[in-house]
Design a protein around this motif. Structure first.
Motif, PDB file in Angstrom:
ATOM      1  N   ASP A   1       0.757  -1.480  -0.155  1.00 65.02           N
ATOM      2  CA  ASP A   1      -0.334  -0.331   0.058  1.00 65.02           C
ATOM      3  C   ASP A   1       1.141   1.250  -0.233  1.00 65.02           C
ATOM      4  O   ASP A   1       1.457   1.527   1.057  1.00 65.02           O
ATOM      5  N   LEU A   2       0.809   1.856  -0.902  1.00 65.16           N
ATOM      6  CA  LEU A   2       1.633   2.899  -0.636  1.00 65.16           C
ATOM      7  C   LEU A   2       0.585   4.613  -1.044  1.00 65.16           C
ATOM      8  O   LEU A   2       0.794   5.510  -0.995  1.00 65.16           O
TER       9      LEU A   2
ATOM     10  N   ARG B   1      11.480   4.979 -11.557  1.00 68.78           N
ATOM     11  CA  ARG B   1      10.910   5.140 -12.482  1.00 68.78           C
ATOM     12  C   ARG B   1       9.652   4.530 -12.389  1.00 68.78           C
ATOM     13  O   ARG B   1       8.705   5.038 -12.063  1.00 68.78           O
ATOM     14  N   ARG B   2      10.034   3.429 -12.354  1.00 71.73           N
ATOM     15  CA  ARG B   2       8.167   2.391 -11.760  1.00 71.73           C
ATOM     16  C   ARG B   2       8.154   2.763  -9.961  1.00 71.73           C
ATOM     17  O   ARG B   2       6.696   2.198 -10.335  1.00 71.73           O
ATOM     18  N   TYR B   3       9.039   3.158  -9.495  1.00 73.12           N
ATOM     19  CA  TYR B   3       8.193   3.515  -7.955  1.00 73.12           C
ATOM     20  C   TYR B   3       7.424   4.696  -8.143  1.00 73.12           C
ATOM     21  O   TYR B   3       6.406   4.448  -7.905  1.00 73.12           O
ATOM     22  N   ALA B   4       8.226   5.635  -9.332  1.00 74.50           N
ATOM     23  CA  ALA B   4       7.104   7.308  -9.451  1.00 74.50           C
ATOM     24  C   ALA B   4       5.606   6.316  -9.478  1.00 74.50           C
ATOM     25  O   ALA B   4       4.837   7.160  -9.035  1.00 74.50           O
TER      26      ALA B   4
ATOM     27  N   ALA C   1       0.063   5.928  -8.956  1.00 78.97           N
ATOM     28  CA  ALA C   1      -1.269   4.976  -9.615  1.00 78.97           C
ATOM     29  C   ALA C   1      -2.143   4.709  -7.860  1.00 78.97           C
ATOM     30  O   ALA C   1      -3.017   4.549  -8.243  1.00 78.97           O
ATOM     31  N   ALA C   2      -1.310   4.659  -6.633  1.00 77.23           N
ATOM     32  CA  ALA C   2      -2.062   4.968  -5.473  1.00 77.23           C
ATOM     33  C   ALA C   2      -2.679   6.445  -4.903  1.00 77.23           C
ATOM     34  O   ALA C   2      -2.515   6.133  -3.857  1.00 77.23           O
ATOM     35  N   GLY C   3      -2.144   7.220  -5.302  1.00 79.55           N
ATOM     36  CA  GLY C   3      -3.054   8.608  -5.522  1.00 79.55           C
ATOM     37  C   GLY C   3      -2.032   9.144  -4.612  1.00 79.55           C
ATOM     38  O   GLY C   3      -2.413  10.761  -4.362  1.00 79.55           O
ATOM     39  N   THR C   4      -0.707   8.842  -3.691  1.00 80.66           N
ATOM     40  CA  THR C   4       0.359   9.442  -3.524  1.00 80.66           C
ATOM     41  C   THR C   4       0.523  10.819  -4.144  1.00 80.66           C
ATOM     42  O   THR C   4       1.607  10.377  -5.729  1.00 80.66           O
ATOM     43  N   LEU C   5       0.739  12.071  -4.611  1.00 80.04           N
ATOM     44  CA  LEU C   5       1.534  13.116  -5.206  1.00 80.04           C
ATOM     45  C   LEU C   5       2.784  12.801  -5.647  1.00 80.04           C
ATOM     46  O   LEU C   5       3.636  13.453  -4.437  1.00 80.04           O
ATOM     47  N   THR C   6       2.913  13.111  -6.375  1.00 80.02           N
ATOM     48  CA  THR C   6       4.028  12.284  -7.107  1.00 80.02           C
ATOM     49  C   THR C   6       4.495  13.177  -8.403  1.00 80.02           C
ATOM     50  O   THR C   6       3.821  13.224  -9.196  1.00 80.02           O
TER      51      THR C   6
END
Length: 326
Positions: free
Chosen positions: A246-247, A268-271, A276-281
């Motif tokens: 859960d991110l 790139r994949r972590y961003a 996708a999880a809704g964390t402002l990035t």
């Protein structure tokens, strides 16, 4: 010529064939170089508007050095006169070699220009007896300690950010995940050339193949890193932010990716997963830059632009008026 200035860099070892004793000897010699005046040609000079000192923090079962950066009192009428300052918990990269001193150029600048108290963790380095979990605990325990003793450190615990580079970005990302449940409430996380996958899929990325033999990070170093980080029987997913279930709800993230880097696709994949999880990035790529470029301003022009971006991102996150980051 002074003794410090005369320090020479050790020759690069055979990463996959070196013994435990050779690893320790190499990293001691390499870290002496990274801490020397001679290395400043590459790593850059500290900001004169920041004071720098080593301090020791008593943690459960151990004492750990941290390198502390504070704005000089009265600088530009602000600096140390602005009352309680934000905290930026910084973790240097390197994995099995590295020191907070190699990051003085960026960390002292943040302390002086945000302004903020920057605490850089001199975490335990990987070797056959010290896995990645120890360094992860060091980052987390220092964060908890400083926030718990906020008054002693002169910081505002409600304005806290984490900032890591390479392996330090992995440690910072895990701290941000853990802080969502346990606190403190983080305002921001900055992850620079993050290596965020130490599972069996760590090498299954196009960037690892394309940039397997760059000067600042080559595949043999990554394989040694993984071998030391996750010994047999270790849950590698628990040490890989990219594998977190859960991110959502994490602190806003700035992910800085140099394109000529074996672990560029990790970032790139972590961003992508954070978004996708809704964390402002925000994902920012620096074309042509290699791994650890932020610690090499004397050689890599993009380091200056990346430092400015980090300063502005943290200023907007930690100061209502943006601090001095404008």
């Amino acid at each position: 010529m002074s003794e410090v200035t005369a320090v020479e860099r050790p020759p690069e070892p055979d990463w996959l064939a070196m013994t435990a004793e050779e690893l320790v000897a190499y990293r001691d010699a390499e870290n002496r170089f990274r801490s020397s005046d001679a290395a400043r040609v590459v790593t850059g000079e500290p900001d004169p508007g920041a004071g720098i000192e080593w301090q020791a923090i008593a943690l459960p079962g151990r004492e750990l050095p941290v390198r502390v950066y504070r704005p000089a009192p009265g600088r530009d009428g602000e600096g140390g006169d602005r009352g309680e300052l934000p905290l930026v918990l910084h973790v240097h990269g390197g994995g099995f070699v590295g020191t907070a001193v190699q990051c003085d150029w960026v960390t002292s600048h943040l302390a002086a220009q945000l302004p903020a108290v920057v605490v850089s963790v001199e975490h335990r380095l990987l070797d056959p007896r010290t896995p990645l979990s120890a360094a992860v605990d060091d980052g987390w325990d220092v964060l908890q300690h400083v926030v718990r003793h906020a008054a002693q450190w002169g910081i505002d615990p409600a304005r806290t950010a984490v900032f890591g580079e390479s392996c330090g970005a992995l440690i910072s990302a895990l701290a941000a995940i853990r802080a969502k449940e346990a606190g403190p409430h983080l305002q921001a996380q900055v992850l620079v050339n993050p290596a965020v996958d130490v599972t069996e899929t760590m090498f299954d990325y196009p960037s690892v193949v394309e940039y397997a033999h760059t000067p600042t990070l080559a595949e043999p170093q990554l394989r040694l890193f993984q071998r030391l980080a996750v010994p047999a029987g270790t849950d590698s997913r628990a040490l890989s932010p990219l594998s977190a279930d859960d991110l959502n709800g994490l602190a806003p993230a700035l992910v800085v990716v140099p394109t000529h880097d074996a672990v560029a696709d990790h970032g790139r994949r972590y961003a992508e997963r954070l978004q996708a999880a809704g964390t402002l990035t925000r994902l920012t790529e620096y074309p042509g830059a290699g791994h650890a470029f932020l610690s090499m301003p004397g050689m890599v022009k993009q380091a200056e632009a990346a430092r400015t971006e980090i300063l502005e991102f943290l200023g907007a996150s930690l100061w209502k008026d943006g601090g001095k980051a404008r």
